[in-house]
Design an enzyme around this catalytic site. Structure first.
Site, PDB file in Angstrom:
ATOM      1  N   THR A 293       0.822  -1.218   0.000  1.00 40.26           N
ATOM      2  CA  THR A 293       0.000   0.000   0.000  1.00 40.26           C
ATOM      3  C   THR A 293       0.855   1.267   0.000  1.00 40.26           C
ATOM      4  O   THR A 293       0.703   2.121   0.876  1.00 40.26           O
ATOM      5  CB  THR A 293      -0.937   0.023   1.224  1.00 40.26           C
ATOM      6  OG1 THR A 293      -0.140  -0.057   2.427  1.00 40.26           O
ATOM      7  CG2 THR A 293      -1.936  -1.117   1.183  1.00 40.26           C
ATOM      8  N   LEU A 296      -0.546   4.861   0.798  1.00 38.25           N
ATOM      9  CA  LEU A 296      -1.870   4.668   1.384  1.00 38.25           C
ATOM     10  C   LEU A 296      -1.729   3.915   2.701  1.00 38.25           C
ATOM     11  O   LEU A 296      -0.873   3.036   2.825  1.00 38.25           O
ATOM     12  CB  LEU A 296      -2.765   3.850   0.444  1.00 38.25           C
ATOM     13  CG  LEU A 296      -3.126   4.473  -0.911  1.00 38.25           C
ATOM     14  CD1 LEU A 296      -3.802   3.428  -1.788  1.00 38.25           C
ATOM     15  CD2 LEU A 296      -4.024   5.691  -0.721  1.00 38.25           C
ATOM     16  N   HIS A 403      10.056   2.658  18.129  1.00 37.36           N
ATOM     17  CA  HIS A 403       9.382   1.429  17.718  1.00 37.36           C
ATOM     18  C   HIS A 403       9.468   0.382  18.813  1.00 37.36           C
ATOM     19  O   HIS A 403      10.287   0.458  19.729  1.00 37.36           O
ATOM     20  CB  HIS A 403       9.927   0.918  16.386  1.00 37.36           C
ATOM     21  CG  HIS A 403      11.275   0.264  16.425  1.00 37.36           C
ATOM     22  ND1 HIS A 403      11.451  -1.093  16.538  1.00 37.36           N
ATOM     23  CD2 HIS A 403      12.529   0.783  16.309  1.00 37.36           C
ATOM     24  CE1 HIS A 403      12.734  -1.387  16.485  1.00 37.36           C
ATOM     25  NE2 HIS A 403      13.412  -0.265  16.358  1.00 37.36           N
ATOM     26  N   ASP A 413      18.012  -2.655  20.803  1.00 33.53           N
ATOM     27  CA  ASP A 413      17.197  -2.210  19.681  1.00 33.53           C
ATOM     28  C   ASP A 413      15.900  -3.007  19.635  1.00 33.53           C
ATOM     29  O   ASP A 413      15.900  -4.172  19.236  1.00 33.53           O
ATOM     30  CB  ASP A 413      17.984  -2.418  18.381  1.00 33.53           C
ATOM     31  CG  ASP A 413      17.228  -1.973  17.145  1.00 33.53           C
ATOM     32  OD1 ASP A 413      16.196  -1.290  17.279  1.00 33.53           O
ATOM     33  OD2 ASP A 413      17.680  -2.307  16.033  1.00 33.53           O
ATOM     34  N   GLU A 451       8.666  -1.773  12.715  1.00 36.31           N
ATOM     35  CA  GLU A 451       9.732  -0.916  12.191  1.00 36.31           C
ATOM     36  C   GLU A 451      10.829  -1.720  11.539  1.00 36.31           C
ATOM     37  O   GLU A 451      11.395  -1.314  10.509  1.00 36.31           O
ATOM     38  CB  GLU A 451      10.311  -0.064  13.331  1.00 36.31           C
ATOM     39  CG  GLU A 451      11.346   0.959  12.894  1.00 36.31           C
ATOM     40  CD  GLU A 451      12.791   0.459  12.949  1.00 36.31           C
ATOM     41  OE1 GLU A 451      13.695   1.233  12.587  1.00 36.31           O
ATOM     42  OE2 GLU A 451      13.009  -0.710  13.341  1.00 36.31           O
ATOM     43  N   GLU A 452      11.152  -2.867  12.126  1.00 36.28           N
ATOM     44  CA  GLU A 452      12.287  -3.643  11.630  1.00 36.28           C
ATOM     45  C   GLU A 452      12.076  -4.142  10.203  1.00 36.28           C
ATOM     46  O   GLU A 452      13.030  -4.431   9.487  1.00 36.28           O
ATOM     47  CB  GLU A 452      12.568  -4.824  12.558  1.00 36.28           C
ATOM     48  CG  GLU A 452      13.035  -4.444  13.955  1.00 36.28           C
ATOM     49  CD  GLU A 452      14.418  -3.803  13.984  1.00 36.28           C
ATOM     50  OE1 GLU A 452      14.974  -3.522  12.908  1.00 36.28           O
ATOM     51  OE2 GLU A 452      14.934  -3.574  15.084  1.00 36.28           O
ATOM     52  N   GLU A 463       0.872   8.220   6.579  1.00 34.40           N
ATOM     53  CA  GLU A 463      -0.020   8.141   5.424  1.00 34.40           C
ATOM     54  C   GLU A 463      -1.473   8.361   5.829  1.00 34.40           C
ATOM     55  O   GLU A 463      -2.226   9.056   5.127  1.00 34.40           O
ATOM     56  CB  GLU A 463       0.125   6.774   4.744  1.00 34.40           C
ATOM     57  CG  GLU A 463       1.463   6.582   4.040  1.00 34.40           C
ATOM     58  CD  GLU A 463       1.706   5.156   3.615  1.00 34.40           C
ATOM     59  OE1 GLU A 463       2.501   4.940   2.686  1.00 34.40           O
ATOM     60  OE2 GLU A 463       1.118   4.233   4.222  1.00 34.40           O
ATOM     61  N   ASP A 480      15.121   5.638  19.247  1.00 38.06           N
ATOM     62  CA  ASP A 480      15.020   4.228  18.867  1.00 38.06           C
ATOM     63  C   ASP A 480      15.939   3.436  19.789  1.00 38.06           C
ATOM     64  O   ASP A 480      15.516   2.905  20.808  1.00 38.06           O
ATOM     65  CB  ASP A 480      15.401   4.095  17.399  1.00 38.06           C
ATOM     66  CG  ASP A 480      15.340   2.658  16.874  1.00 38.06           C
ATOM     67  OD1 ASP A 480      15.293   1.731  17.685  1.00 38.06           O
ATOM     68  OD2 ASP A 480      15.358   2.473  15.651  1.00 38.06           O
ATOM     69  N   HIS A 580      20.816  -6.867  16.102  1.00 38.09           N
ATOM     70  CA  HIS A 580      19.898  -7.738  15.374  1.00 38.09           C
ATOM     71  C   HIS A 580      20.204  -9.221  15.548  1.00 38.09           C
ATOM     72  O   HIS A 580      19.862 -10.030  14.684  1.00 38.09           O
ATOM     73  CB  HIS A 580      19.854  -7.383  13.890  1.00 38.09           C
ATOM     74  CG  HIS A 580      19.105  -6.120  13.595  1.00 38.09           C
ATOM     75  ND1 HIS A 580      18.768  -5.727  12.307  1.00 38.09           N
ATOM     76  CD2 HIS A 580      18.625  -5.146  14.407  1.00 38.09           C
ATOM     77  CE1 HIS A 580      18.117  -4.575  12.346  1.00 38.09           C
ATOM     78  NE2 HIS A 580      18.023  -4.200  13.618  1.00 38.09           N
TER      79      HIS A 580
END
EC number: 3.4.11.-
Length: 775
Positions: A293, A296, A403, A413, A451-452, A463, A480, A580
């Protein structure tokens, strides 16, 4: 009748007392939970409230927040992620420390996961000469309940498996082996089972693959081993596919993250360095926001792209591996010696390939099989918003976000940021509920989802509420990763936020020994020489690394990102080492990054002070004249490095010079008007108009048609710069392409167009800063 006189006097006294109470009730100013005063009220920053907030932000509470947040893995859309949504709602609705309101906004978005039934594998197989090279590439379909997956391989497509890379990270603390720990994978990489001879492609840049071709290496059908850094994750696969590479492996080299250390007893849990089995997960999607999207919000009424029309996914199967597996592959490679700048810290000379050396651990004709079984799934992901309504200007928003989702436990994170967010909202919420404070402007706290996977939650929010946010948002503050390490502050932001950040940090004591302010400590690590201010801390610019991206690039909202970080003179790590991976745990933070949580507290105080200054100050503490330094430096770079080239093609920088000068004059004049008003008793409506000029300046730099090839990037000063000249990105990029292309007039016409875009934006910015009655 004496008693009647006494009674009369008593009644009279009671009446006077009652009248006094009534008068007093209406005469005494109401506390913060009273009805909102008139928009003309001159409420300003209360330094006592600021001092109270600074004193109440508690390091121990932040530590306990982090312990709870990182207790279990909370991948986006997972049950634990949804549990944290409820935790945030509970905290923000608490009757004693909650906010005015809190709500979750849910979007149905396209995410990518590895198959639980069929794990991704990287094997080395012997080749049977009669079978040749086989591969299967797919992954464009959305997984549904009726679909079946092919059976897992027990042998390679062309022969027996002789070596397999690890599928999971080593369970060194008992937290890496749980059922909710997602196996390492490259999100959005397509499924497929390519195999081929191995080549080493350094960081996977376009230049790296060209170097391999210059060395005479045939890349078609090979598997490229690359290391993190240099370019984005997805770009490695894109660059590889351009040269016919069939599959990509990505690893973290100890030289880039561990200061060269790689032995198990040198790494976590014995130090902050990444263990040999550690694998960096991540999204390999090129853009941000929900892939189905674009532009949108991902709500039921929105149009969704067909998967065949989705762009931005890696074109070939890609899989990350740990450096212990990379060592097995790279230290057995054949071919010529890689350039010196390509060498790393795996304890062997890095060769280019293709294929393995005959005297190594594998036969010379062995090939690497990359089997990827990722799948795309529509999942619900939520943003959580908590609101403190402004007393005077409730239609002006100060946004503060972080996030919530993580790849595994995510203690650094993003939970270090969420732990700070919860403590900051607790302290402000307590003052609010006690009725001792209500900000002049509204404060919106946000916990972004997914977010990741590509800044999805924050992008869907921008949006859905595009117009409201553009019209009403003063600034966006992003925290963050609150703490990378405990040496110094690091702030990235647009120039107008510099002054409020400096003002806040000068008043807060830095963690550690001595009596330095955060500002004074910061200037020791990151500084620049300003022609206006002398030596000052340096603010970094904002790219697209976190949730500030849609706010600055798409909405044109002045933004900043705040963190505590490490001393770069003591480590060459490109980011904190367990980034991560399944080793990013509470104990990792508690033992190595921030024992005592004083750096977390420093970030909370910095962010809290900035929030109060932006939400409570009568005059917005945004200094637009600080943009003049940036514009002047961009102009000088264009004149020095591009001027002669442009002149050869009859393109003049004269209009750009004039536009910069107009902006400088308008910004200086606005600053003078503000200074004069601050010395008097200004009309609050006049101040409101000036504040709107400060708030709306950033919007004037947006041009949604400036970079049609770059989704969401419309800020003509901070869009992605691929050209080598540190000037206006559109101009730099266009000049770089024109210089390297043979297309001639079309390329130089684009240079002229980009120059016109910048000039028009600067003219509009100057007009925005002039008195509002002037055209």
């Amino acid at each position: 009748m004496q008693w009647t006189k006494v009674l009369g006097l008593g009644l009279g006294a009671a009446a006077l007392l009652g009248l006094g109470i009534i008068l007093g009730h209406f005469a005494i100013p109401k506390k913060a939970n009273s009805p909102a005063p008139s928009v003309s009220a001159p409420q300003d920053l209360d330094l006592e409230i600021l001092e109270t907030v600074m004193g109440q932000l508690d390091a121990h509470r932040i530590r306990e927040n982090l312990r709870e947040l990182s207790r279990e893995p909370h991948l986006a859309s997972s049950p634990r992620d949804e549990d944290l949504v409820q935790l945030l709602l509970q905290r923000w609705k608490d009757p004693e420390s909650g906010l005015d309101s809190a709500e979750a906004f849910t979007y149905e978005v396209l995410l990518s996961f590895p198959s639980q039934e069929q794990p991704n594998v990287v094997d080395i197989g012997e080749v049977l000469p009669s079978l040749g090279n086989a591969q299967r590439v797919g992954g464009g379909e959305l997984l549904g309940p009726a679909m079946t997956l092919p059976p897992p391989p027990t042998v390679g497509p062309t022969g027996d498996i002789i070596h397999s890379c690890h599928r999971t990270e080593e369970n060194v603390t008992g937290e890496q082996g749980g059922p909710d720990v997602v196996q390492p994978y490259a999100a959005y990489a397509p499924s497929g089972t390519p195999q081929g001879l191995l080549v080493y492609a350094n960081r996977g840049t376009e230049e790296d693959f060209k170097e391999l071709q210059t060395q005479g290496i045939k890349l078609e059908g090979t598997i490229a081993l690359t290391r993190y850094g240099g370019v984005g994750r997805g770009a490695k696969a894109v660059n590889a596919a351009k040269h016919g590479v069939a599959g990509v492996l990505v690893y973290t080299d100890p030289a880039d993250i561990n200061d060269g250390l790689s032995l198990p007893n040198e790494t976590f849990p014995y130090s902050w360095y990444l263990p040999p089995s550690g694998v960096e997960r991540g999204s390999y999607y090129k853009y941000f926001g929900d892939p189905l999207t674009p532009y949108l919000p991902a709500i039921p009424s929105s149009f969704r792209l067909d998967l065949a029309n989705v762009s931005g996914f890696p074109p070939i199967p890609t899989q990350p591996i740990g450096f212990q597996d990379a060592r097995d592959l790279l230290c057995n490679l054949n071919g010529t010696l890689a350039p010196a700048t390509w060498q790393g810290a795996l304890g062997c000379p890095y060769m280019l390939g293709p294929g393995f050396r005959p005297d190594g651990d594998f036969s010379a004709d062995s090939q690497v099989n990359v089997s990827v079984y990722n799948r795309l799934e529509l999942r619900n992901s939520s943003n959580v918003l908590g609101i403190i309504r402004g007393a005077v200007e409730p239609d002006r928003y100060v946004l503060y976000g972080n996030h919530r989702d993580s790849w595994v436990h995510g203690a650094v994170d993003p939970s270090s940021g969420t732990a700070v967010l919860l403590e900051l909202s607790r302290v402000l919420g307590t003052l609010l509920k006690k009725g001792t404070w209500r900000p002049r402007r509204s404060i919106v706290f946000a916990s972004w989802g997914a977010e990741e996977f590509g800044l999805i939650g924050s992008t869907e929010f921008t949006e859905e509420f595009f117009n409201k946010l553009q019209e009403r948002t003063v600034a966006y503050i992003n925290v963050d990763i609150a703490v990378f390490a405990n040496a110094t502050l690091r702030v990235q932001g647009t120039p107008p936020v510099q002054s409020v950040v400096f003002s806040a940090t000068k008043e807060i004591r830095s963690p550690g020994p001595g009596d330095l302010s955060i500002y004074d400590n910061w200037i020791r690590y990151f500084n620049r020489s300003s022609p206006v201010y002398g030596l000052v801390p340096s603010l970094g610019s904002l790219g697209a690394g976190s949730d500030y991206a849609p706010f600055i690039h798409f909405l044109g909202i002045s933004s900043m990102d705040i963190a505590y970080t490490y001393d770069r003179s003591k480590t060459s790590a490109r980011i904190y080492p367990t980034y991560h991976t399944a080793f990013d745990t509470f104990d990792y933070v508690d033992k190595f990054l921030d024992p005592g949580f004083s750096s977390h507290q420093a970030v909370a105080r910095t962010a809290g002070s900035i929030i109060l200054r932006l939400s409570d100050s009568f005059f917005l503490p945004l200094k637009v004249s600080d943009y003049s330094e940036t514009l002047r430096s961009f102009l000088q770079a264009a004149q020095q490095d591009l001027g002669a080239l442009l002149e050869q093609h009859s393109i003049s920088l004269g209009p750009l010079v004039t536009a910069v000068e107009k902006f400088e004059a308008a910004a200086a004049a606005l600053g003078q008007r503000i200074s004069v008003l601050q010395k008097g008793s200004p009309d609050p409506l006049q101040v409101r108009m000036l504040n709107d000029q400060l708030m709306l300046l950033e919007r004037t730099f947006l041009n949604p048609r400036a970079f049609p090839e770059e989704r969401y990037y419309s800020h003509v000063l901070w869009a992605t710069r691929t050209g080598s000249v540190a000037t206006f990105p559109g101009l730099s990029n266009a000049c770089s392409r024109a210089r390297d292309t043979a297309s001639g007039s079309e390329a130089w016409a684009e240079v002229q167009r980009q120059l016109s875009i910048v000039v028009t934006a600067l003219e509009a910015a100057a007009a925005t800063l002039r008195p509002v009655a002037d055209l």
